[in-house]
Motif scaffolding. Structure first.
Motif, PDB file in Angstrom:
ATOM      1  N   LEU A 117       0.714  -1.224  -0.161  1.00  0.00           N
ATOM      2  CA  LEU A 117       0.236   0.090  -0.198  1.00  0.00           C
ATOM      3  C   LEU A 117       0.791   1.176   0.059  1.00  0.00           C
ATOM      4  CD1 LEU A 117      -2.903  -0.571   2.678  1.00  0.00           C
ATOM      5  CD2 LEU A 117      -2.774  -1.379   0.199  1.00  0.00           C
ATOM      6  N   ASN A 118       0.194   2.429  -0.572  1.00  0.00           N
ATOM      7  CA  ASN A 118       0.901   3.497  -0.469  1.00  0.00           C
ATOM      8  C   ASN A 118       0.421   4.448   0.728  1.00  0.00           C
ATOM      9  OD1 ASN A 118      -1.562   4.875  -1.438  1.00  0.00           O
ATOM     10  ND2 ASN A 118      -0.949   4.825  -3.614  1.00  0.00           N
ATOM     11  N   TYR A 119       0.742   5.553   0.852  1.00  0.00           N
ATOM     12  CA  TYR A 119       0.343   6.260   2.329  1.00  0.00           C
ATOM     13  C   TYR A 119      -1.336   6.457   2.113  1.00  0.00           C
ATOM     14  CZ  TYR A 119       5.063   7.047   3.874  1.00  0.00           C
ATOM     15  OH  TYR A 119       6.454   6.978   4.101  1.00  0.00           O
ATOM     16  N   LYS A 120      -1.864   6.934   1.058  1.00  0.00           N
ATOM     17  CA  LYS A 120      -3.077   7.262   0.754  1.00  0.00           C
ATOM     18  C   LYS A 120      -4.048   5.940   1.128  1.00  0.00           C
ATOM     19  CE  LYS A 120      -3.107   9.258  -3.483  1.00  0.00           C
ATOM     20  NZ  LYS A 120      -1.299   9.263  -3.680  1.00  0.00           N
ATOM     21  N   GLN A 121      -3.470   4.862   0.392  1.00  0.00           N
ATOM     22  CA  GLN A 121      -4.391   3.616   0.772  1.00  0.00           C
ATOM     23  C   GLN A 121      -4.228   3.185   2.085  1.00  0.00           C
ATOM     24  OE1 GLN A 121      -1.782   1.542  -2.087  1.00  0.00           O
ATOM     25  NE2 GLN A 121      -3.539   1.308  -3.524  1.00  0.00           N
ATOM     26  N   ALA A 122      -3.012   3.287   2.685  1.00  0.00           N
ATOM     27  CA  ALA A 122      -3.149   3.117   4.251  1.00  0.00           C
ATOM     28  C   ALA A 122      -3.871   3.937   4.967  1.00  0.00           C
ATOM     29  CB  ALA A 122      -1.468   3.063   4.477  1.00  0.00           C
ATOM     30  N   ALA A 123      -4.031   5.224   4.739  1.00  0.00           N
ATOM     31  CA  ALA A 123      -4.891   6.178   5.796  1.00  0.00           C
ATOM     32  C   ALA A 123      -6.210   5.762   5.351  1.00  0.00           C
ATOM     33  CB  ALA A 123      -4.523   7.348   5.110  1.00  0.00           C
ATOM     34  N   ALA A 124      -6.575   4.882   4.331  1.00  0.00           N
ATOM     35  CA  ALA A 124      -8.055   4.546   4.400  1.00  0.00           C
ATOM     36  C   ALA A 124      -8.417   3.290   4.955  1.00  0.00           C
ATOM     37  CB  ALA A 124      -8.044   3.961   2.552  1.00  0.00           C
ATOM     38  N   VAL A 125      -7.498   2.828   5.641  1.00  0.00           N
ATOM     39  CA  VAL A 125      -7.860   1.411   6.439  1.00  0.00           C
ATOM     40  C   VAL A 125      -8.331   1.450   7.914  1.00  0.00           C
ATOM     41  CG1 VAL A 125      -6.857  -0.652   6.988  1.00  0.00           C
ATOM     42  CG2 VAL A 125      -6.212   0.232   4.999  1.00  0.00           C
ATOM     43  N   ASP A 292      -7.845  21.824   1.589  1.00  0.00           N
ATOM     44  CA  ASP A 292      -9.133  21.504   1.069  1.00  0.00           C
ATOM     45  C   ASP A 292      -9.898  20.531   2.004  1.00  0.00           C
ATOM     46  OD1 ASP A 292      -9.038  23.351  -1.090  1.00  0.00           O
ATOM     47  OD2 ASP A 292      -8.159  21.515  -2.282  1.00  0.00           O
ATOM     48  N   ALA A 293      -9.664  20.438   3.307  1.00  0.00           N
ATOM     49  CA  ALA A 293     -10.302  19.556   4.171  1.00  0.00           C
ATOM     50  C   ALA A 293     -11.541  19.879   4.440  1.00  0.00           C
ATOM     51  CB  ALA A 293      -9.337  19.340   5.485  1.00  0.00           C
ATOM     52  N   ALA A 294     -11.754  21.081   4.491  1.00  0.00           N
ATOM     53  CA  ALA A 294     -13.349  21.638   4.885  1.00  0.00           C
ATOM     54  C   ALA A 294     -14.206  21.088   3.567  1.00  0.00           C
ATOM     55  CB  ALA A 294     -13.323  22.938   4.679  1.00  0.00           C
ATOM     56  N   ASP A 295     -13.716  20.959   2.303  1.00  0.00           N
ATOM     57  CA  ASP A 295     -14.551  20.554   1.183  1.00  0.00           C
ATOM     58  C   ASP A 295     -14.782  19.018   1.366  1.00  0.00           C
ATOM     59  OD1 ASP A 295     -14.887  22.904   0.189  1.00  0.00           O
ATOM     60  OD2 ASP A 295     -13.228  22.542  -1.279  1.00  0.00           O
ATOM     61  N   ALA A 296     -13.501  18.530   1.936  1.00  0.00           N
ATOM     62  CA  ALA A 296     -13.522  16.767   2.057  1.00  0.00           C
ATOM     63  C   ALA A 296     -14.544  16.393   3.045  1.00  0.00           C
ATOM     64  CB  ALA A 296     -12.140  16.363   2.475  1.00  0.00           C
ATOM     65  N   GLN A 297     -14.661  17.224   4.154  1.00  0.00           N
ATOM     66  CA  GLN A 297     -15.703  16.876   5.117  1.00  0.00           C
ATOM     67  C   GLN A 297     -17.093  17.126   4.508  1.00  0.00           C
ATOM     68  OE1 GLN A 297     -15.386  18.423   9.046  1.00  0.00           O
ATOM     69  NE2 GLN A 297     -13.486  17.337   9.411  1.00  0.00           N
ATOM     70  N   ARG A 298     -17.278  18.426   3.858  1.00  0.00           N
ATOM     71  CA  ARG A 298     -18.577  18.507   3.291  1.00  0.00           C
ATOM     72  C   ARG A 298     -19.004  17.590   2.324  1.00  0.00           C
ATOM     73  NH1 ARG A 298     -15.979  23.770   2.273  1.00  0.00           N
ATOM     74  NH2 ARG A 298     -16.770  25.185   3.905  1.00  0.00           N
ATOM     75  N   TYR A 299     -17.955  16.993   1.463  1.00  0.00           N
ATOM     76  CA  TYR A 299     -18.355  15.628   0.679  1.00  0.00           C
ATOM     77  C   TYR A 299     -18.868  14.578   1.509  1.00  0.00           C
ATOM     78  CZ  TYR A 299     -17.482  12.188  -2.921  1.00  0.00           C
ATOM     79  OH  TYR A 299     -17.574  11.234  -3.849  1.00  0.00           O
ATOM     80  N   SER A 300     -17.979  14.398   2.481  1.00  0.00           N
ATOM     81  CA  SER A 300     -18.433  13.222   3.419  1.00  0.00           C
ATOM     82  C   SER A 300     -19.758  13.445   3.889  1.00  0.00           C
ATOM     83  CB  SER A 300     -17.531  12.859   4.660  1.00  0.00           C
ATOM     84  OG  SER A 300     -17.844  12.135   5.558  1.00  0.00           O
ATOM     85  N   GLU A 301     -20.053  14.354   4.153  1.00  0.00           N
ATOM     86  CA  GLU A 301     -21.546  14.821   4.956  1.00  0.00           C
ATOM     87  C   GLU A 301     -22.733  14.438   3.916  1.00  0.00           C
ATOM     88  OE1 GLU A 301     -21.887  18.119   7.778  1.00  0.00           O
ATOM     89  OE2 GLU A 301     -19.932  18.750   6.708  1.00  0.00           O
ATOM     90  N   LYS A 302     -22.382  14.347   2.736  1.00  0.00           N
ATOM     91  CA  LYS A 302     -23.472  14.063   1.708  1.00  0.00           C
ATOM     92  C   LYS A 302     -23.747  12.604   1.949  1.00  0.00           C
ATOM     93  CE  LYS A 302     -22.092  17.675  -1.698  1.00  0.00           C
ATOM     94  NZ  LYS A 302     -21.794  17.634  -3.242  1.00  0.00           N
ATOM     95  N   GLU A 303     -22.815  11.701   2.478  1.00  0.00           N
ATOM     96  CA  GLU A 303     -23.078  10.210   2.649  1.00  0.00           C
ATOM     97  C   GLU A 303     -23.282   9.524   1.232  1.00  0.00           C
ATOM     98  OE1 GLU A 303     -25.677   9.691   5.678  1.00  0.00           O
ATOM     99  OE2 GLU A 303     -24.296  10.306   7.250  1.00  0.00           O
ATOM    100  N   SER A 304     -22.698  10.071   0.225  1.00  0.00           N
ATOM    101  CA  SER A 304     -22.655   9.309  -0.946  1.00  0.00           C
ATOM    102  C   SER A 304     -21.558   8.582  -1.148  1.00  0.00           C
ATOM    103  CB  SER A 304     -23.058  10.307  -1.927  1.00  0.00           C
ATOM    104  OG  SER A 304     -22.369  11.392  -2.289  1.00  0.00           O
ATOM    105  N   ALA A 305     -20.485   8.803  -0.595  1.00  0.00           N
ATOM    106  CA  ALA A 305     -18.978   8.104  -1.042  1.00  0.00           C
ATOM    107  C   ALA A 305     -19.049   6.606  -1.288  1.00  0.00           C
ATOM    108  CB  ALA A 305     -18.112   8.939  -0.422  1.00  0.00           C
ATOM    109  N   SER A 306     -18.304   6.165  -2.057  1.00  0.00           N
ATOM    110  CA  SER A 306     -18.299   4.882  -2.264  1.00  0.00           C
ATOM    111  C   SER A 306     -16.601   4.557  -1.903  1.00  0.00           C
ATOM    112  CB  SER A 306     -18.717   4.243  -3.346  1.00  0.00           C
ATOM    113  OG  SER A 306     -18.460   2.871  -3.609  1.00  0.00           O
ATOM    114  N   GLY A 307     -16.358   4.189  -0.566  1.00  0.00           N
ATOM    115  CA  GLY A 307     -14.971   4.146  -0.270  1.00  0.00           C
ATOM    116  C   GLY A 307     -14.609   5.340   0.513  1.00  0.00           C
ATOM    117  N   LYS A 308     -13.268   5.312   0.926  1.00  0.00           N
ATOM    118  CA  LYS A 308     -12.599   6.407   1.652  1.00  0.00           C
ATOM    119  C   LYS A 308     -12.412   7.827   1.008  1.00  0.00           C
ATOM    120  CE  LYS A 308     -12.382   6.337   5.330  1.00  0.00           C
ATOM    121  NZ  LYS A 308     -11.434   5.825   6.476  1.00  0.00           N
ATOM    122  N   ILE A 309     -12.738   8.843   1.764  1.00  0.00           N
ATOM    123  CA  ILE A 309     -12.049  10.073   1.357  1.00  0.00           C
ATOM    124  C   ILE A 309     -10.762  10.398   2.052  1.00  0.00           C
ATOM    125  CG2 ILE A 309     -12.966  12.718   1.248  1.00  0.00           C
ATOM    126  CD1 ILE A 309     -15.925  11.535   1.724  1.00  0.00           C
TER     127      ILE A 309
END
Length: 323
Positions: A117-125, A292-309
């Motif tokens: 895994l790379n860092y982004k993939q590991a942070a998803a776990v 852009d972490a605020a945008d990341a949280q806004r996207y998460s709040e939509k609860e439509s993601a398939s996988g990790k942000i």
């Protein structure tokens, strides 16, 4: 160091990007140069003051629980790690700290990153995979050969739950999701997928030994008739509407349980082993920069993601500065 922080509860607009003191290493802890973090619902629920608007402790607060990065300093009484090790893990829910260039983590909950895994993939776990494992194995008491239904199989927890149920020996894994995510859930190993917009699993005549509601959308009262005689129902968030359901469970062998994830290093090490053998893999939906972490949280709040942000603190292949 650069970090995302907030000084009061509110919507994502309260998140600020700026300088914050670099955390100090304590005994039994390690200092990590953060390469990537991920967004979990707990991050923005705590920011919003949900379910209760408690005061921000140690204001300003830096959100984030999932972290992957490089060890740059080691506290006293730490033996498993050395400077330069690539590690990942889950930070405390009350302290957080992952949305920053540096974070401190107890050494006993950190694990060397999977080699594939790379860092982004590991942070998803960490948080979601640990939730799935502990919900299925500990709360759900999953036994080999049993029939499992994962409600919300394309959610952050559900994606890991489908794979971990298989790794634990489930006989059949059924997942619910929208039509857009059916292929993903099948590719993860689900034996059957139900489009929840077209079918209601609680109306089927099928029964399951274990139902994991990974998105906290169906109550025990709604689900109990879909359980076998000794079936178990596990939810990630208790529903206040389900009080009577829990009361009626006193008179049946069908049991409801609520999940509270624990930051256990040995469990994350087991998940790491599954990842390295190919039994489990993280799925990333979208990547945001730290700014852009605020945008990341806004996207998460939509609860439509398939996988990790993911929040990428240090882009891949870029050089890093010394602390």
């Amino acid at each position: 160091m650069k970090a995302i922080f907030y000084e009061k509860h509110g919507d994502a607009d309260v998140l600020q990007y700026g300088e914050q003191p670099k955390p100090e290493v304590k005994d039994g802890h390690i200092l990590i140069r953060v390469h990537a973090a991920s967004v979990n619902q707990v991050d923005w629920k705590m920011r919003a003051g949900s379910p209760l608007p408690v005061p921000v402790i140690g204001s300003p607060a830096i959100p984030g629980r999932d972290v992957a990065g490089e060890v740059v300093e080691i506290g006293k009484n730490v033996t498993p790690f050395k400077v330069g090790d690539k590690v990942f893990g889950m930070l405390s829910s009350t302290i957080g700290g992952a949305y920053a260039e540096f974070a401190v983590m107890p050494a006993d909950v950190a694990v060397v990153m999977p080699a594939n895994l790379n860092y982004k993939q590991a942070a998803a776990v960490p948080l979601t995979a640990l939730t799935a494992l502990q919900a299925l194995r500990d709360k759900g008491e999953l036994e080999p050969g049993e029939r499992v239904l994962i409600n919300g199989a394309s959610s952050a927890v559900g994606i890991f739950a489908v794979q971990i149920a298989k790794a634990l020996g489930a006989g059949e894994v059924i997942g619910t999701c929208s039509s857009d995510h059916i292929k993903l859930v099948k590719d993860l190993g689900a034996d059957q997928v139900i489009d929840y917009k077209k079918e209601d699993f609680t109306k089927h005549k099928e029964s399951y030994d274990l139902i994991l509601d990974a998105v906290a959308k169906r109550t025990f009262a709604e689900s109990k008739d879909s359980l076998t005689e000794n079936g178990r129902y596990v939810t990630t968030v208790p529903n206040p509407k389900d009080i009577m359901g829990y009361v009626t469970s006193l008179f049946t062998d069908r049991k409801p349980k609520t999940m509270m994830v624990k930051d256990q290093g040995e469990d994350l090490a087991l998940i790491k082993d599954w990842i390295e053998t190919g039994s489990v893999k993280p799925i990333i939906d979208k990547v945001f920069s730290l700014k852009d972490a605020a945008d990341a949280q806004r996207y998460s709040e939509k609860e439509s993601a398939s996988g990790k942000i993911i929040i990428e603190v240090i882009p891949d292949e870029e050089g890093v500065t010394k602390p």
